[in-house]
Write a protein that holds these residues in place. Structure first.
Motif, PDB file in Angstrom:
ATOM      1  N   ARG A  24       0.814  -1.213   0.000  1.00  0.00           N
ATOM      2  CA  ARG A  24       0.000   0.000   0.000  1.00  0.00           C
ATOM      3  C   ARG A  24       0.854   1.272   0.000  1.00  0.00           C
ATOM      4  N   ARG A  45      -1.318   9.573  -7.961  1.00  0.00           N
ATOM      5  CA  ARG A  45      -2.227   8.453  -7.722  1.00  0.00           C
ATOM      6  C   ARG A  45      -2.652   7.811  -9.044  1.00  0.00           C
ATOM      7  N   THR A  57      -3.502   5.982  -1.610  1.00  0.00           N
ATOM      8  CA  THR A  57      -4.355   6.833  -0.777  1.00  0.00           C
ATOM      9  C   THR A  57      -3.736   8.220  -0.656  1.00  0.00           C
ATOM     10  N   LYS A  79     -10.318  12.292  -4.413  1.00  0.00           N
ATOM     11  CA  LYS A  79     -10.370  11.435  -3.233  1.00  0.00           C
ATOM     12  C   LYS A  79      -9.162  11.719  -2.344  1.00  0.00           C
ATOM     13  N   LEU A  86      -6.563   7.811   9.178  1.00  0.00           N
ATOM     14  CA  LEU A  86      -5.869   6.680   8.570  1.00  0.00           C
ATOM     15  C   LEU A  86      -4.961   5.978   9.570  1.00  0.00           C
TER      16      LEU A  86
END
Length: 353
Positions: A24, A45, A57, A79, A86
């Protein structure tokens, strides 16, 4: 300089290959992100999504407060998540765009590693520990660097992404009128045909709350001129971006070549610095002005800063304003004597009547 696609192709290809398979990815914008920071984060992103199939993210600290920025997030469906929502332990790769570790303008914990930095501000020593760094301080916008990556990697740019990249370059360079280079201009012109004009209009003409106009009143009524330097204080503010917006607005004052503005948001002083002089390096000046009090950074003509942890009360804010004003004038070699209000008492009375 023109678009440097060779440099961007080589660097982005190496970064993409390095990130591959690592899990991630977090992309960190700076606090209270502006269009350039949000555009650069969104473009990175998209790049990772297309080339690696990764759903990175995007995170930020603070708030998205300025009307145009809120409208941009809504219209372009950006987004981005507040960092406090988080679990940072879930991310194996951390990227920073339009900011750097330890600058004081992002909320990423200083004790955590950062792997990739893409920025157009002067490099900090904290970047030495990052394995991948692409800092181009001659560029007017971080969005231009990310645009180069997309073009170099032959990644398609849809209408919404084109619009956010275009608006970022437009706002950051004030329509190529401030601190731009040939690469910014080429990106601006190449993106223009792809822009959704209706969305762009909705962003630039976004509705604002009533307190927005009270900020103009407060900025004008508190503005004082010292030897070509205009200083204003908004005191308590609803969102941090408003200080920079008022600084840009008051920079138009005749006979003024330097503006310093400040306000207080959630107990922290927010500072904004503007100059028209090419002999004053704004970033260096602001760092000297806040030395020992807070953090600052910027470019040749624009800069910002923060002084955290102010005690409550208007008197504390007034004292800080006096200290920063004195330091600024001493740094610039300007006189502290004979300050003149922007509006004379008679003009203020006329405005109130």
């Amino acid at each position: 300089m023109p678009l440097d696609l060779t440099r961007s192709r080589e660097f982005s290809a190496k970064v993409i290959d390095w990130i591959r398979g690592k899990g991630r990815v977090l992309i960190m914008a700076h606090d209270n992100p502006d269009p350039d920071s949000l555009a650069a984060a969104t473009a990175l992103r998209h790049l990772l999504q297309v080339t690696l199939g990764i759903e990175a993210t995007v995170a930020f600290g603070g708030i998205i407060g300025r009307g145009e920025n809120r409208q941009m997030v809504k219209e372009l469906e950006i987004k981005a998540f507040p960092i406090h929502t988080l679990d940072l332990n879930q991310f194996n790769v951390v990227c920073m765009v339009d900011t750097q570790p330890g600058t004081g303008n992002n909320s990423f914990p200083a004790d955590r590693p950062v792997h990739l930095v893409i920025d157009h501000h002067p490099p900090r020593a904290t970047c030495d520990a990052c394995p991948w760094v692409d800092i181009r301080e001659d560029y007017g916008a971080s969005a231009t660097i990310l645009y180069e990556y997309l073009v170099a990697q032959k990644v398609s740019i849809g209408t919404k992404l084109a619009t956010i990249l275009f608006y970022a370059i437009k706002s950051e360079t004030q329509d190529l009128g401030r601190e731009w280079c040939r690469a910014d201009r080429e990106a601006y012109l190449q993106l223009l045909p792809l822009v959704n004009n209706r969305i762009l209009f909705n962003i630039t003409q976004s509705k604002v709350p009533r307190e927005y106009f009270s900020a103009f009143n407060k900025a004008i009524s508190t503005a004082v001129i010292y030897d070509g330097v205009l200083v204003f204080n908004l005191f308590d503010i609803h969102h941090p971006d408003i200080v920079a917006e008022m600084a840009d607005f008051l920079m138009r004052t005749e006979g003024i070549d330097v503006v310093l503005g400040m306000g207080c948001y959630n107990g922290d002083a927010v500072l904004s610095f503007r100059t028209l002089s090419h002999e004053i390096y704004a970033g260096e000046v602001m760092r000297a002005v806040v030395e020992g009090l807070g953090t600052a950074g910027g470019h040749g003509m624009i800069a910002g800063g923060q002084v955290p942890g102010l005690a409550k009360g208007r008197q504390v804010q007034e004292q800080l304003a006096h200290t920063l004003t004195r330091r600024l004038l001493e740094r610039l070699g300007r006189s502290l004597d004979a300050p003149v209000p922007l509006l004379s008492p008679s003009e203020e009375d006329a405005a109130d009547s």
